[in-house]
Design a protein around this motif. Structure first.
Motif, PDB file in Angstrom:
ATOM      1  N   SER A  35      24.494  25.440 -18.886  1.00 41.91           N
ATOM      2  CA  SER A  35      25.146  24.385 -19.670  1.00 41.91           C
ATOM      3  C   SER A  35      25.780  23.337 -18.763  1.00 41.91           C
ATOM      4  N   LEU A  36      26.355  23.790 -17.644  1.00 40.03           N
ATOM      5  CA  LEU A  36      26.934  22.834 -16.698  1.00 40.03           C
ATOM      6  C   LEU A  36      25.836  21.992 -16.055  1.00 40.03           C
ATOM      7  N   ALA A  37      24.723  22.632 -15.705  1.00 40.70           N
ATOM      8  CA  ALA A  37      23.595  21.883 -15.151  1.00 40.70           C
ATOM      9  C   ALA A  37      23.095  20.849 -16.154  1.00 40.70           C
ATOM     10  N   TYR A  38      22.993  21.255 -17.410  1.00 40.87           N
ATOM     11  CA  TYR A  38      22.521  20.361 -18.461  1.00 40.87           C
ATOM     12  C   TYR A  38      23.459  19.164 -18.646  1.00 40.87           C
ATOM     13  N   SER A  39      24.774  19.416 -18.508  1.00 41.93           N
ATOM     14  CA  SER A  39      25.741  18.325 -18.668  1.00 41.93           C
ATOM     15  C   SER A  39      25.555  17.266 -17.582  1.00 41.93           C
ATOM     16  N   HIS A  40      25.169  17.688 -16.382  1.00 38.82           N
ATOM     17  CA  HIS A  40      24.864  16.715 -15.331  1.00 38.82           C
ATOM     18  C   HIS A  40      23.626  15.892 -15.698  1.00 38.82           C
ATOM     19  N   VAL A  41      22.623  16.562 -16.269  1.00 37.99           N
ATOM     20  CA  VAL A  41      21.416  15.842 -16.684  1.00 37.99           C
ATOM     21  C   VAL A  41      21.770  14.814 -17.754  1.00 37.99           C
ATOM     22  N   GLU A  42      22.611  15.202 -18.694  1.00 42.32           N
ATOM     23  CA  GLU A  42      23.068  14.273 -19.741  1.00 42.32           C
ATOM     24  C   GLU A  42      23.690  13.027 -19.126  1.00 42.32           C
ATOM     25  N   LYS A  43      24.511  13.240 -18.120  1.00 42.13           N
ATOM     26  CA  LYS A  43      25.191  12.117 -17.469  1.00 42.13           C
ATOM     27  C   LYS A  43      24.179  11.178 -16.832  1.00 42.13           C
ATOM     28  N   LEU A  44      23.218  11.747 -16.106  1.00 41.38           N
ATOM     29  CA  LEU A  44      22.214  10.929 -15.421  1.00 41.38           C
ATOM     30  C   LEU A  44      21.352  10.167 -16.415  1.00 41.38           C
ATOM     31  N   VAL A  45      20.906  10.846 -17.458  1.00 40.69           N
ATOM     32  CA  VAL A  45      20.086  10.197 -18.484  1.00 40.69           C
ATOM     33  C   VAL A  45      20.863   9.078 -19.164  1.00 40.69           C
ATOM     34  N   GLY A  46      22.153   9.286 -19.311  1.00 38.57           N
ATOM     35  CA  GLY A  46      22.992   8.271 -19.929  1.00 38.57           C
ATOM     36  C   GLY A  46      23.063   6.976 -19.153  1.00 38.57           C
ATOM     37  N   PHE A  47      22.779   7.032 -17.856  1.00 37.98           N
ATOM     38  CA  PHE A  47      22.761   5.811 -17.051  1.00 37.98           C
ATOM     39  C   PHE A  47      21.514   4.970 -17.325  1.00 37.98           C
ATOM     40  N   GLY A  48      20.482   5.599 -17.904  1.00 35.58           N
ATOM     41  CA  GLY A  48      19.236   4.890 -18.179  1.00 35.58           C
ATOM     42  C   GLY A  48      18.200   5.131 -17.093  1.00 35.58           C
ATOM     43  N   PRO A  49      17.077   4.405 -17.106  1.00 38.89           N
ATOM     44  CA  PRO A  49      16.050   4.534 -16.068  1.00 38.89           C
ATOM     45  C   PRO A  49      16.635   4.311 -14.681  1.00 38.89           C
ATOM     46  N   ARG A  50      16.189   5.123 -13.689  1.00 42.60           N
ATOM     47  CA  ARG A  50      16.816   5.137 -12.366  1.00 42.60           C
ATOM     48  C   ARG A  50      15.847   4.813 -11.234  1.00 42.60           C
ATOM     49  N   PRO A  51      15.012   3.792 -11.367  1.00 41.14           N
ATOM     50  CA  PRO A  51      14.150   3.442 -10.232  1.00 41.14           C
ATOM     51  C   PRO A  51      15.007   2.943  -9.065  1.00 41.14           C
ATOM     52  N   PRO A  52      14.534   3.098  -7.843  1.00 46.30           N
ATOM     53  CA  PRO A  52      15.312   2.665  -6.679  1.00 46.30           C
ATOM     54  C   PRO A  52      15.742   1.202  -6.788  1.00 46.30           C
ATOM     55  N   GLY A  53      16.996   0.959  -6.407  1.00 43.94           N
ATOM     56  CA  GLY A  53      17.535  -0.394  -6.407  1.00 43.94           C
ATOM     57  C   GLY A  53      18.122  -0.839  -7.724  1.00 43.94           C
ATOM     58  N   SER A  54      18.007  -0.021  -8.774  1.00 46.97           N
ATOM     59  CA  SER A  54      18.523  -0.403 -10.091  1.00 46.97           C
ATOM     60  C   SER A  54      20.011  -0.094 -10.199  1.00 46.97           C
ATOM     61  N   SER A  55      20.653  -0.690 -11.203  1.00 52.48           N
ATOM     62  CA  SER A  55      22.068  -0.414 -11.425  1.00 52.48           C
ATOM     63  C   SER A  55      22.277   1.039 -11.847  1.00 52.48           C
ATOM     64  N   ALA A  56      21.321   1.593 -12.609  1.00 51.93           N
ATOM     65  CA  ALA A  56      21.425   3.002 -13.007  1.00 51.93           C
ATOM     66  C   ALA A  56      21.290   3.923 -11.798  1.00 51.93           C
ATOM     67  N   SER A  57      20.477   3.523 -10.835  1.00 49.37           N
ATOM     68  CA  SER A  57      20.359   4.299  -9.607  1.00 49.37           C
ATOM     69  C   SER A  57      21.677   4.301  -8.849  1.00 49.37           C
ATOM     70  N   ALA A  58      22.324   3.143  -8.771  1.00 53.68           N
ATOM     71  CA  ALA A  58      23.620   3.050  -8.079  1.00 53.68           C
ATOM     72  C   ALA A  58      24.672   3.919  -8.771  1.00 53.68           C
ATOM     73  N   LYS A  59      24.655   3.930 -10.100  1.00 58.73           N
ATOM     74  CA  LYS A  59      25.595   4.776 -10.851  1.00 58.73           C
ATOM     75  C   LYS A  59      25.308   6.254 -10.593  1.00 58.73           C
ATOM     76  N   SER A  60      24.032   6.598 -10.511  1.00 58.49           N
ATOM     77  CA  SER A  60      23.645   7.981 -10.222  1.00 58.49           C
ATOM     78  C   SER A  60      24.109   8.391  -8.831  1.00 58.49           C
ATOM     79  N   GLN A  61      23.933   7.508  -7.871  1.00 62.45           N
ATOM     80  CA  GLN A  61      24.366   7.790  -6.508  1.00 62.45           C
ATOM     81  C   GLN A  61      25.867   8.039  -6.444  1.00 62.45           C
ATOM     82  N   ALA A  62      26.617   7.203  -7.152  1.00 57.71           N
ATOM     83  CA  ALA A  62      28.076   7.358  -7.166  1.00 57.71           C
ATOM     84  C   ALA A  62      28.468   8.676  -7.829  1.00 57.71           C
ATOM     85  N   TYR A  63      27.779   9.022  -8.901  1.00 63.77           N
ATOM     86  CA  TYR A  63      28.085  10.262  -9.628  1.00 63.77           C
ATOM     87  C   TYR A  63      27.781  11.480  -8.767  1.00 63.77           C
ATOM     88  N   ILE A  64      26.603  11.524  -8.168  1.00 59.75           N
ATOM     89  CA  ILE A  64      26.221  12.650  -7.312  1.00 59.75           C
ATOM     90  C   ILE A  64      27.206  12.803  -6.156  1.00 59.75           C
TER      91      ILE A  64
END
Length: 302
Positions: A35-64
Motif C-alpha cells: 500500500s505504501l508502494a502504491y501511494s508513491h505510484v499515485e503521487k507520481l501519476v498525479g504529476f502527469g506524463p513524465r518524459p525527460p525535461g518536462s515539468s512533471a519530470s522535475a516534480k518527480s525528481q523533487a519527490y523522489i
C-alpha cells in the motif's frame, strides 16, 4: 555496608539489567508494504506524463529526492545532457546510498520517466510508475535493516526512446550511469544489480528473462519459490532489452524483474490506458518480497 553486601547489591543490579535487556521487545525488521508502494505510484501519476525535461519530470525528481533524504540516505544527482533524435535533452539520474561502507554494493533500480507521446496522455502507472513506487518502498525497508551489502537505490531517467527504440535512442540514464561507474572505477565493487520494470500488473507474471545473468535469475526464482510465489513466475524464457543491458555489457551480474504481458496481448503497454486501476498493491508487495529475499540470499553467496 559490608563488602559482601555491596557485591550482592551489584549482582542483583546486573541481574535486573540482564532481565530487562532480554525481556525488552526486539526491533522487528520492516516488511514491504504494498500500500505504501502504491501511494508513491499515485503521487507520481498525479504529476502527469513524465518524459525527460518536462515539468512533471522535475516534480518527480523533487519527490523522489525528498523521500530518500527523509529516510536518511545519501542522495546524489547525476545531471547529463543526452544527445537524442529530438536534440539535446537534459536528464537526471537519482541515486540514494545507504550509509554502510567497506562492503560490496547491491544496486536496486527502476526508471521513472514515461515515453514521450504527443497523441495521448501517457502517465505510466505500470511502466515507470510501479517500479519507482516499489523502489521508494524498498528504500524504506532496507534503510531500517542490517544488510550484508551497501545498497544503492538508482532511479534512471531516459529509459524510453525519444522517437523509435534503438541502440542509441533508449536507455539514456542507465548507459550514462554505467559509464560513470567505469570512470569512477567502481564496477568491480558491484555484487549485483536488480532492475524492476512494469511490476504492478494485477495479473502478475514475472518473465524468465534470457538476457539476465543466469545464476542471478535462478536466485530470484529460487527466492520466489521459497516465499510461495512460484505461480507468479513465467515458465518460458523471453529476452528483454531494458536498463539492465548496459550493466550486462560491463560485466556486472544483473537481473530484470519485469512483467511484459500487460493486458491481453500486452495491449495496455505504452497506451493512455496504463492507469492506476490496472495495478495492484498486492503485486507490488509480491515483487518487493522477492527482491528482499534475493538480497538476503545474495548475502549467503560467496
Amino acid at each position: 555496608m559490608s563488602r559482601k553486601s555491596a557485591c550482592l547489591g551489584c549482582f542483583v543490579t546486573m541481574a535486573l539489567l540482564v532481565c530487562a535487556a532480554t525481556s525488552a521487545p526486539q526491533r522487528k525488521a520492516p516488511n514491504v508494504d504494498g500500500s505504501l508502494a502504491y501511494s508513491h505510484v499515485e503521487k507520481l501519476v498525479g504529476f502527469g506524463p513524465r518524459p525527460p525535461g518536462s515539468s512533471a519530470s522535475a516534480k518527480s525528481q523533487a519527490y523522489i529526492t525528498d523521500v530518500l533524504k527523509k529516510l536518511g540516505l545519501q542522495v546524489e544527482h547525476q545531471d547529463f545532457l543526452a544527445s537524442t533524435p529530438n536534440g539535446p535533452v537534459s536528464m537526471k539520474n537519482i541515486v540514494g546510498k545507504s550509509s554502510q561502507s567497506g562492503k560490496s554494493i547491491v544496486i536496486l533500480a527502476s526508471h521513472y520517466d514515461t515515453r514521450l507521446m504527443t497523441n495521448a496522455a501517457f502517465v505510466g502507472a505500470n511502466d515507470g510508475g510501479s517500479s519507482t513506487g516499489l523502489l521508494l518502498e524498498l528504500a524504506r525497508v532496507f534503510s531500517q535493516r542490517r544488510n550484508a551489502f551497501t545498497v544503492w537505490f538508482v532511479f534512471f531517467d531516459g529509459e524510453e526512446a525519444q522517437r523509435e527504440w534503438s541502440e542509441t535512442d533508449s536507455l539514456y540514464g542507465s548507459r550514462y550511469f554505467v559509464e560513470k561507474l567505469k570512470t569512477d572505477g567502481q564496477t568491480q565493487a558491484v555484487k549485483a544489480m536488480v532492475l524492476m520494470d512494469m511490476v504492478g500488473d494485477r495479473d502478475l507474471k514475472l518473465e524468465n528473462d534470457a538476457s539476465s545473468t543466469p545464476w542471478l535469475m535462478e536466485l530470484v526464482r529460487k527466492s520466489a519459490v521459497e516465499l510461495g510465489y512460484s505461480k507468479y513466475l513465467a515458465a518460458s524464457q523471453k529476452g528483454m532489452v531494458d536498463d539492465h543491458v548496459p550493466f550486462i555489457r560491463a560485466g556486472i551480474a544483473t537481473v530484470d524483474l519485469i512483467d511484459y504481458d500487460y493486458g491481453f496481448n500486452n495491449s495496455l503497454w505504452h497506451t493512455s490506458n496504463d492507469t492506476l486501476d490496472k495495478i495492484s498493491p498486492r503485486s507490488l508487495k509480491i515483487v518487493g518480497d522477492i527482491v528482499v529475499r534475493t538480497v538476503e540470499n545474495l548475502g549467503q553467496k560467496p
